[in-house]
Design a protein around this motif. Structure first.
Motif, PDB file in Angstrom:
ATOM      1  N   ILE A   1       1.009  -1.088   0.421  1.00  0.00           N
ATOM      2  CA  ILE A   1      -0.171  -0.372   0.376  1.00  0.00           C
ATOM      3  C   ILE A   1       0.683   1.106   0.026  1.00  0.00           C
ATOM      4  N   LEU A   2       2.220   1.934   0.505  1.00  0.00           N
ATOM      5  CA  LEU A   2       3.104   2.429   0.666  1.00  0.00           C
ATOM      6  C   LEU A   2       3.581   2.511  -0.183  1.00  0.00           C
ATOM      7  N   ARG A   3       3.664   1.313  -1.006  1.00  0.00           N
ATOM      8  CA  ARG A   3       4.542   2.078  -2.166  1.00  0.00           C
ATOM      9  C   ARG A   3       3.894   2.206  -3.409  1.00  0.00           C
ATOM     10  N   THR A   4       2.383   2.574  -3.322  1.00  0.00           N
ATOM     11  CA  THR A   4       1.383   3.720  -4.504  1.00  0.00           C
ATOM     12  C   THR A   4       1.531   4.201  -4.200  1.00  0.00           C
ATOM     13  N   VAL A   5       2.512   4.972  -3.215  1.00  0.00           N
ATOM     14  CA  VAL A   5       2.323   6.479  -3.320  1.00  0.00           C
ATOM     15  C   VAL A   5       3.149   6.560  -3.902  1.00  0.00           C
ATOM     16  N   PRO A   6       3.617   8.062  -4.915  1.00  0.00           N
ATOM     17  CA  PRO A   6       4.250   8.502  -5.631  1.00  0.00           C
ATOM     18  C   PRO A   6       5.590   9.666  -4.938  1.00  0.00           C
ATOM     19  N   GLY A   7       6.327   9.221  -4.661  1.00  0.00           N
ATOM     20  CA  GLY A   7       7.627   9.365  -3.730  1.00  0.00           C
ATOM     21  C   GLY A   7       7.520   8.954  -3.063  1.00  0.00           C
ATOM     22  N   ILE A   8       7.394   7.913  -2.655  1.00  0.00           N
ATOM     23  CA  ILE A   8       7.451   6.941  -1.460  1.00  0.00           C
ATOM     24  C   ILE A   8       8.097   5.744  -1.940  1.00  0.00           C
ATOM     25  N   GLY A   9       9.077   5.435  -2.510  1.00  0.00           N
ATOM     26  CA  GLY A   9      10.070   4.589  -2.024  1.00  0.00           C
ATOM     27  C   GLY A   9      10.822   3.141  -1.906  1.00  0.00           C
ATOM     28  N   LYS A  10      12.063   1.881  -1.211  1.00  0.00           N
ATOM     29  CA  LYS A  10      10.995   1.802  -1.278  1.00  0.00           C
ATOM     30  C   LYS A  10      12.110   1.591   0.931  1.00  0.00           C
TER      31      LYS A  10
ATOM     32  N   ILE B   1      -0.664   0.502  12.984  1.00  0.00           N
ATOM     33  CA  ILE B   1      -1.954   1.840  13.110  1.00  0.00           C
ATOM     34  C   ILE B   1      -2.768   1.745  13.947  1.00  0.00           C
ATOM     35  N   GLU B   2      -3.296   1.081  14.216  1.00  0.00           N
ATOM     36  CA  GLU B   2      -4.220   0.601  15.140  1.00  0.00           C
ATOM     37  C   GLU B   2      -4.337   1.175  16.033  1.00  0.00           C
ATOM     38  N   ARG B   3      -3.065   1.715  17.102  1.00  0.00           N
ATOM     39  CA  ARG B   3      -2.649   2.089  17.977  1.00  0.00           C
ATOM     40  C   ARG B   3      -2.885   3.654  18.023  1.00  0.00           C
ATOM     41  N   PHE B   4      -3.367   4.133  16.938  1.00  0.00           N
ATOM     42  CA  PHE B   4      -3.751   5.875  16.393  1.00  0.00           C
ATOM     43  C   PHE B   4      -5.345   5.619  16.626  1.00  0.00           C
ATOM     44  N   GLU B   5      -5.386   6.522  17.707  1.00  0.00           N
ATOM     45  CA  GLU B   5      -7.024   6.529  17.373  1.00  0.00           C
ATOM     46  C   GLU B   5      -7.996   7.057  16.833  1.00  0.00           C
ATOM     47  N   SER B   6      -7.616   8.381  16.541  1.00  0.00           N
ATOM     48  CA  SER B   6      -7.545   9.326  15.354  1.00  0.00           C
ATOM     49  C   SER B   6      -6.196   9.735  14.377  1.00  0.00           C
ATOM     50  N   VAL B   7      -6.874  10.364  13.440  1.00  0.00           N
ATOM     51  CA  VAL B   7      -6.162  10.768  11.951  1.00  0.00           C
ATOM     52  C   VAL B   7      -5.063  12.275  12.918  1.00  0.00           C
TER      53      VAL B   7
ATOM     54  N   ALA C   1       3.015  17.896   3.211  1.00  0.00           N
ATOM     55  CA  ALA C   1       3.813  16.527   4.657  1.00  0.00           C
ATOM     56  C   ALA C   1       2.680  16.470   5.091  1.00  0.00           C
ATOM     57  N   HIS C   2       2.229  16.872   5.701  1.00  0.00           N
ATOM     58  CA  HIS C   2       0.820  16.808   6.714  1.00  0.00           C
ATOM     59  C   HIS C   2      -0.543  16.458   6.059  1.00  0.00           C
ATOM     60  N   LYS C   3      -0.695  16.560   4.327  1.00  0.00           N
ATOM     61  CA  LYS C   3      -1.864  16.360   4.040  1.00  0.00           C
ATOM     62  C   LYS C   3      -0.892  14.344   3.426  1.00  0.00           C
ATOM     63  N   LEU C   4       0.338  14.525   3.141  1.00  0.00           N
ATOM     64  CA  LEU C   4       0.163  12.635   2.565  1.00  0.00           C
ATOM     65  C   LEU C   4       0.459  11.966   4.213  1.00  0.00           C
ATOM     66  N   GLY C   5       0.949  12.648   4.928  1.00  0.00           N
ATOM     67  CA  GLY C   5       1.175  11.550   6.651  1.00  0.00           C
ATOM     68  C   GLY C   5      -0.867  10.986   6.406  1.00  0.00           C
ATOM     69  N   ARG C   6      -1.672  12.174   6.487  1.00  0.00           N
ATOM     70  CA  ARG C   6      -2.971  12.113   6.713  1.00  0.00           C
ATOM     71  C   ARG C   6      -3.186  10.611   6.099  1.00  0.00           C
ATOM     72  N   CYS C   7      -3.409  11.250   4.416  1.00  0.00           N
ATOM     73  CA  CYS C   7      -3.770  10.412   3.438  1.00  0.00           C
ATOM     74  C   CYS C   7      -2.935   9.051   3.919  1.00  0.00           C
ATOM     75  N   VAL C   8      -1.541   8.961   4.721  1.00  0.00           N
ATOM     76  CA  VAL C   8      -0.991   6.863   4.708  1.00  0.00           C
ATOM     77  C   VAL C   8      -1.749   7.107   5.832  1.00  0.00           C
ATOM     78  N   TYR C   9      -2.436   7.018   6.710  1.00  0.00           N
ATOM     79  CA  TYR C   9      -2.783   7.061   8.098  1.00  0.00           C
ATOM     80  C   TYR C   9      -4.482   6.099   7.702  1.00  0.00           C
ATOM     81  N   PHE C  10      -5.176   6.930   6.504  1.00  0.00           N
ATOM     82  CA  PHE C  10      -6.618   6.510   6.145  1.00  0.00           C
ATOM     83  C   PHE C  10      -6.165   5.343   4.986  1.00  0.00           C
ATOM     84  N   MET C  11      -4.875   4.926   4.339  1.00  0.00           N
ATOM     85  CA  MET C  11      -5.016   4.361   3.554  1.00  0.00           C
ATOM     86  C   MET C  11      -4.731   2.665   3.789  1.00  0.00           C
TER      87      MET C  11
END
Length: 347
Positions: free
Chosen positions: A222-231, A244-250, A322-332
């Motif tokens: 899933i993470l590798r589908t984000v452009p700019g996030i490589g190996k 990821i389940e340890r975070f109750e909210s974004v 960067a914040h928007k990418l972080g939020r996106c990764v959380y929901f992904m």
């Protein structure tokens, strides 16, 4: 900030060191039941706590040698909590400070519901995360070696080299860069270390990737589908998050990743921000790098950044991305969905 507030008949605070432990056990009324210094040994600790198993919680401050205590408590069925080092200010105050006092304060924080919790990273992924962090330190040291080459060129008024020192052929060319044999020996040492790093890091990166595929293959894909996030960025995000389940909210995830700044307010006035160093610096770096790499060759992303720059500076716009990418990764990761660029840029 989360606090531990479960009730137990007994509370154990351990002032943890590499070779010794100072153990304090208090009861529900706050009376000291046991207060003793022992060697950092599992058998010695078991001798003190064996009669309390099932009725006690153990708390330690987050420092480099908490792993074995956590694993030992899990093995013996003892409740264990890890204290956030930056939040545990109470044990550092007071006129007198020593191991005995600190262990008592930790036990009191547990009993009073004021023990600030840190994440007890799961044992199965812990070693791989530590190896990845060590890889990052080695890469940074390699960057220092490359900077030394550039500085040496400037020292002797030579033109700046355009060689990419990631390549073996480029490093070989630098072995004849200087006429002075002593200066050349200095550069040869840099090149020898870079040669070793290049070989070793390639093997380490492959090894860590195999561990990630064995532990959480779906999240890695899933993470590798984000452009700019490589190996490397995907591995960093994966292992630094853990579960990821340890975070109750974004919002809590963004705070932990240092993607937002907290206001310092009092009496209706704002005094800037605070707590900017509290959180995970590795995730902050990963999402900041991902934001820059996401813009490469991406006209839609650049247009989005330009829209942001109409309201804020370029630095703040990059931080917002960067914040928007972080939020996106959380929901992904939460929803197990792949990256949707159109939805990402339009929301």
């Amino acid at each position: 900030m989360n606090f531990y507030n479960n009730a137990h008949p007994y509370y154990c605070g351990i002032d943890l060191h590499a070779r010794i432990l100072y153990v304090c056990i208090i009861d529900l009324q706050g009376e000291i039941v046991l207060h003793q210094k022992i060697t950092a040994d599992k058998e010695a600790l078991l001798t003190l706590l064996e009669s309390y198993i099932g009725n006690i919680v153990v708390g330690v401050e987050c420092m480099h040698c908490w792993y074995w205590v956590s694993d030992w408590c899990h093995e013996k069925g003892i409740d264990f909590v890890l204290g956030h080092a930056l939040y545990m200010k109470a044990i550092h105050g007071g006129k007198a400070k020593n191991d005995k006092i600190d262990s008592f304060k930790i036990a009191c924080l547990l009993r009073g519901g004021n023990f600030p919790l840190a994440y007890t990273y799961p044992k199965a992924m812990r070693a791989a995360r530590d190896l990845l962090r060590r890889r990052t330190k080695i890469v940074r040291h390699g960057a220092m070696l490359k900077a030394h080459v550039a500085n040496t060129n400037s020292q002797y008024n030579l033109p700046a080299t355009e060689l990419n020192l990631k390549n073996i052929s480029a490093r070989q060319q630098l072995r004849q860069q200087f006429d002075d044999p002593i200066v050349q020996r200095n550069i040869d040492m840099d090149m020898a270390l870079l040669d070793f790093y290049a070989k070793e890091l390639a093997q380490v990166e492959w090894f860590i990737e195999q561990q990630a595929k064995a532990m959480q293959p779906a999240y890695l894909s899933i993470l590798r589908t984000v452009p700019g996030i490589g190996k490397i960025l995907a591995l960093t995000i994966l292992f630094e998050i853990g579960d990821i389940e340890r975070f109750e909210s974004v919002q809590k995830f963004a705070s932990y990743s240092r993607l937002i700044k907290c206001k310092a307010e009092s009496a209706g006035k704002t005094y800037g921000t605070q707590g900017n160093k509290i959180g995970n610096g590795h995730l902050k770096w990963a999402f900041s790098e991902a934001a820059v790499l996401y813009l490469r060759g991406n006209d839609k992303a650049r247009a989005y950044l330009n829209r942001l720059q109409k309201r804020m500076s370029k630095g703040k716009a990059l931080s917002a991305l960067a914040h928007k990418l972080g939020r996106c990764v959380y929901f992904m990761l939460k929803n197990k969905t792949v990256f949707d660029e159109q939805r990402f840029l339009n929301n």
